[in-house]
Write a protein that holds these residues in place. Structure first.
Motif, PDB file in Angstrom:
ATOM      1  N   GLU A 120     -14.273 -27.658 -13.276  1.00 19.47           N
ATOM      2  CA  GLU A 120     -15.250 -27.331 -11.917  1.00 19.47           C
ATOM      3  C   GLU A 120     -15.113 -25.836 -11.685  1.00 19.47           C
ATOM      4  O   GLU A 120     -14.076 -25.150 -12.125  1.00 19.47           O
ATOM      5  CB  GLU A 120     -14.813 -28.120 -10.900  1.00 19.47           C
ATOM      6  CG  GLU A 120     -15.164 -29.646 -11.118  1.00 19.47           C
ATOM      7  CD  GLU A 120     -16.647 -29.771 -11.449  1.00 19.47           C
ATOM      8  OE1 GLU A 120     -17.582 -29.196 -10.627  1.00 19.47           O
ATOM      9  OE2 GLU A 120     -16.935 -30.467 -12.350  1.00 19.47           O
ATOM     10  N   GLU A 121     -15.859 -25.140 -10.820  1.00 18.46           N
ATOM     11  CA  GLU A 121     -15.677 -23.753 -10.294  1.00 18.46           C
ATOM     12  C   GLU A 121     -14.102 -23.498  -9.877  1.00 18.46           C
ATOM     13  O   GLU A 121     -13.587 -22.540 -10.044  1.00 18.46           O
ATOM     14  CB  GLU A 121     -16.549 -23.129  -9.422  1.00 18.46           C
ATOM     15  CG  GLU A 121     -17.962 -23.064 -10.229  1.00 18.46           C
ATOM     16  CD  GLU A 121     -19.063 -22.472  -8.914  1.00 18.46           C
ATOM     17  OE1 GLU A 121     -18.514 -22.193  -7.868  1.00 18.46           O
ATOM     18  OE2 GLU A 121     -19.962 -22.412  -9.374  1.00 18.46           O
ATOM     19  N   ASP A 122     -13.522 -24.604  -9.133  1.00 15.47           N
ATOM     20  CA  ASP A 122     -12.340 -24.304  -8.360  1.00 15.47           C
ATOM     21  C   ASP A 122     -11.160 -24.611  -9.377  1.00 15.47           C
ATOM     22  O   ASP A 122     -10.074 -24.745  -9.084  1.00 15.47           O
ATOM     23  CB  ASP A 122     -12.095 -25.191  -7.094  1.00 15.47           C
ATOM     24  CG  ASP A 122     -12.241 -26.522  -7.397  1.00 15.47           C
ATOM     25  OD1 ASP A 122     -12.467 -27.252  -8.626  1.00 15.47           O
ATOM     26  OD2 ASP A 122     -12.155 -27.495  -6.732  1.00 15.47           O
ATOM     27  N   GLY A 123     -11.427 -25.135 -10.750  1.00 17.40           N
ATOM     28  CA  GLY A 123     -10.507 -25.387 -11.791  1.00 17.40           C
ATOM     29  C   GLY A 123     -10.079 -26.818 -12.048  1.00 17.40           C
ATOM     30  O   GLY A 123      -9.229 -26.941 -12.662  1.00 17.40           O
ATOM     31  N   ARG A 124     -10.671 -27.490 -11.126  1.00 22.74           N
ATOM     32  CA  ARG A 124     -10.403 -28.891 -11.035  1.00 22.74           C
ATOM     33  C   ARG A 124     -10.981 -29.735 -12.259  1.00 22.74           C
ATOM     34  O   ARG A 124     -12.167 -29.433 -12.659  1.00 22.74           O
ATOM     35  CB  ARG A 124     -10.565 -29.872  -9.877  1.00 22.74           C
ATOM     36  CG  ARG A 124      -9.651 -29.372  -8.592  1.00 22.74           C
ATOM     37  CD  ARG A 124     -10.161 -30.031  -7.558  1.00 22.74           C
ATOM     38  NE  ARG A 124      -9.478 -29.341  -6.215  1.00 22.74           N
ATOM     39  CZ  ARG A 124      -8.107 -29.410  -6.047  1.00 22.74           C
ATOM     40  NH1 ARG A 124      -7.412 -30.380  -6.689  1.00 22.74           N
ATOM     41  NH2 ARG A 124      -7.238 -28.777  -5.111  1.00 22.74           N
TER      42      ARG A 124
ATOM     43  N   GLY B 145      -0.176 -31.806 -12.140  1.00 20.05           N
ATOM     44  CA  GLY B 145      -1.201 -32.785 -12.293  1.00 20.05           C
ATOM     45  C   GLY B 145      -2.273 -32.561 -10.709  1.00 20.05           C
ATOM     46  O   GLY B 145      -3.029 -33.293 -10.779  1.00 20.05           O
ATOM     47  N   ARG B 146      -1.867 -31.524  -9.993  1.00 16.46           N
ATOM     48  CA  ARG B 146      -2.703 -31.279  -8.935  1.00 16.46           C
ATOM     49  C   ARG B 146      -4.245 -30.889  -9.364  1.00 16.46           C
ATOM     50  O   ARG B 146      -5.177 -31.153  -8.412  1.00 16.46           O
ATOM     51  CB  ARG B 146      -1.989 -30.030  -8.192  1.00 16.46           C
ATOM     52  CG  ARG B 146      -0.994 -30.416  -7.199  1.00 16.46           C
ATOM     53  CD  ARG B 146      -0.528 -29.270  -6.339  1.00 16.46           C
ATOM     54  NE  ARG B 146       0.094 -28.437  -7.204  1.00 16.46           N
ATOM     55  CZ  ARG B 146       1.528 -28.074  -7.164  1.00 16.46           C
ATOM     56  NH1 ARG B 146       2.256 -28.868  -6.264  1.00 16.46           N
ATOM     57  NH2 ARG B 146       1.878 -26.993  -7.666  1.00 16.46           N
ATOM     58  N   MET B 147      -4.508 -30.332 -10.494  1.00 23.27           N
ATOM     59  CA  MET B 147      -5.892 -30.074 -10.694  1.00 23.27           C
ATOM     60  C   MET B 147      -6.657 -31.009 -11.446  1.00 23.27           C
ATOM     61  O   MET B 147      -7.765 -30.723 -12.058  1.00 23.27           O
ATOM     62  CB  MET B 147      -5.738 -28.647 -11.410  1.00 23.27           C
ATOM     63  CG  MET B 147      -5.268 -27.680 -11.010  1.00 23.27           C
ATOM     64  SD  MET B 147      -5.914 -27.260  -9.191  1.00 23.27           S
ATOM     65  CE  MET B 147      -7.327 -26.184  -9.663  1.00 23.27           C
ATOM     66  N   VAL B 148      -6.112 -32.149 -11.673  1.00 25.82           N
ATOM     67  CA  VAL B 148      -6.741 -33.481 -12.512  1.00 25.82           C
ATOM     68  C   VAL B 148      -6.935 -34.654 -11.330  1.00 25.82           C
ATOM     69  O   VAL B 148      -5.975 -35.065 -10.953  1.00 25.82           O
ATOM     70  CB  VAL B 148      -6.084 -33.554 -13.667  1.00 25.82           C
ATOM     71  CG1 VAL B 148      -6.875 -34.729 -14.337  1.00 25.82           C
ATOM     72  CG2 VAL B 148      -6.096 -32.413 -14.493  1.00 25.82           C
ATOM     73  N   ARG B 149      -8.105 -35.052 -11.505  1.00 25.10           N
ATOM     74  CA  ARG B 149      -8.518 -36.349 -10.909  1.00 25.10           C
ATOM     75  C   ARG B 149      -8.565 -37.246 -11.870  1.00 25.10           C
ATOM     76  O   ARG B 149      -9.296 -37.083 -12.683  1.00 25.10           O
ATOM     77  CB  ARG B 149      -9.436 -36.376  -9.771  1.00 25.10           C
ATOM     78  CG  ARG B 149      -9.738 -37.627  -9.180  1.00 25.10           C
ATOM     79  CD  ARG B 149     -10.911 -37.876  -8.450  1.00 25.10           C
ATOM     80  NE  ARG B 149     -11.131 -39.157  -7.872  1.00 25.10           N
ATOM     81  CZ  ARG B 149     -12.472 -39.617  -7.851  1.00 25.10           C
ATOM     82  NH1 ARG B 149     -13.485 -38.906  -7.726  1.00 25.10           N
ATOM     83  NH2 ARG B 149     -12.396 -41.041  -7.495  1.00 25.10           N
ATOM     84  N   ALA B 150      -7.566 -38.101 -12.142  1.00 25.81           N
ATOM     85  CA  ALA B 150      -7.880 -39.164 -13.432  1.00 25.81           C
ATOM     86  C   ALA B 150      -7.824 -40.682 -12.699  1.00 25.81           C
ATOM     87  O   ALA B 150      -7.123 -41.086 -11.856  1.00 25.81           O
ATOM     88  CB  ALA B 150      -6.301 -39.061 -14.051  1.00 25.81           C
ATOM     89  N   VAL B 151      -8.623 -41.252 -13.419  1.00 22.69           N
ATOM     90  CA  VAL B 151      -8.634 -42.854 -13.241  1.00 22.69           C
ATOM     91  C   VAL B 151      -8.301 -43.533 -14.684  1.00 22.69           C
ATOM     92  O   VAL B 151      -8.841 -43.228 -15.793  1.00 22.69           O
ATOM     93  CB  VAL B 151     -10.041 -43.493 -13.006  1.00 22.69           C
ATOM     94  CG1 VAL B 151     -10.135 -44.918 -13.018  1.00 22.69           C
ATOM     95  CG2 VAL B 151     -10.268 -42.981 -11.350  1.00 22.69           C
TER      96      VAL B 151
ATOM     97  N   HIS C 246     -14.258 -34.461 -17.500  1.00 24.82           N
ATOM     98  CA  HIS C 246     -14.062 -33.490 -18.440  1.00 24.82           C
ATOM     99  C   HIS C 246     -13.414 -34.139 -19.396  1.00 24.82           C
ATOM    100  O   HIS C 246     -13.487 -33.212 -20.489  1.00 24.82           O
ATOM    101  CB  HIS C 246     -13.568 -32.282 -17.636  1.00 24.82           C
ATOM    102  CG  HIS C 246     -14.248 -31.949 -16.504  1.00 24.82           C
ATOM    103  ND1 HIS C 246     -13.956 -32.648 -15.217  1.00 24.82           N
ATOM    104  CD2 HIS C 246     -15.137 -31.011 -16.295  1.00 24.82           C
ATOM    105  CE1 HIS C 246     -14.804 -31.890 -14.152  1.00 24.82           C
ATOM    106  NE2 HIS C 246     -15.530 -31.032 -14.797  1.00 24.82           N
ATOM    107  N   VAL C 247     -12.530 -34.999 -19.318  1.00 21.52           N
ATOM    108  CA  VAL C 247     -11.799 -35.609 -20.420  1.00 21.52           C
ATOM    109  C   VAL C 247     -12.085 -37.031 -20.485  1.00 21.52           C
ATOM    110  O   VAL C 247     -11.615 -37.582 -19.273  1.00 21.52           O
ATOM    111  CB  VAL C 247     -10.462 -34.928 -20.481  1.00 21.52           C
ATOM    112  CG1 VAL C 247      -9.628 -35.675 -21.714  1.00 21.52           C
ATOM    113  CG2 VAL C 247     -10.389 -33.568 -20.346  1.00 21.52           C
ATOM    114  N   VAL C 248     -12.317 -37.605 -21.657  1.00 25.15           N
ATOM    115  CA  VAL C 248     -12.038 -39.146 -21.887  1.00 25.15           C
ATOM    116  C   VAL C 248     -11.082 -39.627 -23.027  1.00 25.15           C
ATOM    117  O   VAL C 248     -11.214 -38.959 -24.043  1.00 25.15           O
ATOM    118  CB  VAL C 248     -13.539 -39.830 -22.032  1.00 25.15           C
ATOM    119  CG1 VAL C 248     -13.427 -41.247 -22.272  1.00 25.15           C
ATOM    120  CG2 VAL C 248     -14.552 -39.707 -20.843  1.00 25.15           C
ATOM    121  N   MET C 249     -10.200 -40.377 -22.492  1.00 22.28           N
ATOM    122  CA  MET C 249      -9.121 -41.108 -23.458  1.00 22.28           C
ATOM    123  C   MET C 249      -9.695 -42.225 -23.969  1.00 22.28           C
ATOM    124  O   MET C 249      -9.815 -43.221 -23.150  1.00 22.28           O
ATOM    125  CB  MET C 249      -7.763 -41.008 -22.719  1.00 22.28           C
ATOM    126  CG  MET C 249      -7.178 -39.622 -22.012  1.00 22.28           C
ATOM    127  SD  MET C 249      -6.915 -38.521 -23.272  1.00 22.28           S
ATOM    128  CE  MET C 249      -5.549 -39.082 -23.967  1.00 22.28           C
TER     129      MET C 249
END
Ligand SMILES: C[S@@+](CC[C@H](N)C(=O)[O-])C[C@H]1O[C@@H](n2cnc3c(N)ncnc32)[C@H](O)[C@@H]1O
Length: 216
Positions: free
Chosen positions: A40-44, A68-74, A118-121
């Protein structure tokens, strides 16, 4: 539950095992994805982990990237004990943006609220589902990812010398992915791939109530 997945995870702790070696590659690819995938524009960034196990391939890597502050992960994992272990690691590493969900990752609704990611595992998944479900899951990825998003996946080769990763790579190509990296050691049966979505993404809502796979 189709197998004893707690037992399966123990192989990670055997130095030099195929699984321990695979882990090094997967973490390395994720490191790369968290640098090269769009943000995202803010780097997240957002990350979806399908059948995440105890999260050991993802969580330490997230911790290294700006704590880990810049990633929201589920991370979606069916086994409650593995989910509990993943949550314990999340708490130990202080990863405020990670949500471990004990639920069925075969149902896209389990994590659709964080799509497009942005990423799928998708590690340890394709070898445990039918060929038809592999195709269905790959076909769903353009609805789970942003344009240019990355998927990291694994697939083991067969004892008879067959190598189903070839079909996985071909199928990813068919659904608009470009290969960024692929590891196929000559002396081990694991394969790890990293692909980037180069075709246009499709709206995530299309996956509402969709079943992508069931473990066999
Ligand atoms: C081969 S392991 C892979 C774990 C992890 N991704 C890794 O590579 O270390 C497969 C995992 O999928 C989980 N699993 C099986 N069916 C599932 C489902 N429908 N939804 C979520 N997790 C599932 C199992 O409990 C197990 O932890």
């Amino acid at each position: 539950m189709t197998r004893d997945w707690l037992r399966w995870h123990q192989d990670y702790d055997s130095a030099g095992s195929s699984l321990a070696r695979r882990l090094v590659v997967v973490r390395d690819y994720l490191d790369r994805a968290l640098t090269e995938a769009p943000a995202e524009e803010d780097g997240r960034r957002r990350l979806i982990g399908i059948c995440a196990g105890d999260g050991r391939d993802v969580l330490p890597v997230l911790a290294r990237h700006d704590r880990g502050r810049m990633v929201r992960a589920v991370l979606a994992e069916l086994d409650p004990e593995l989910g509990r272990r993943a949550r314990a690691a999340v708490s130990e590493l202080g990863l405020a943006g990670v949500d471990v969900r004990t639920g069925d990752a075969g149902l896209a609704d389990t994590y659709l609220d964080v799509a497009p990611a942005h990423v799928v595992m998708a590690c340890g998944v394709f070898g445990n589902i039918s060929g038809e479900h592999v195709r269905r899951t790959i076909a769903a990825l353009p609805a789970l990812l942003v344009a240019g998003g990355f998927v990291i996946w694994t697939r083991g080769s067969g004892e008879d010398g067959s190598d189903p990763s070839t079909e996985v790579r071909a199928c990813l190509g068919e659904y608009g992915f470009q290969e960024m990296a692929f590891t196929r050691p000559a002396d081990a049966r694991f394969r790890v791939g990293m692909h980037r979505l180069v075709a246009a993404p499709v709206p995530a809502q299309r996956l509402s109530q969709a079943r992508l796979f069931t473990f066999v």
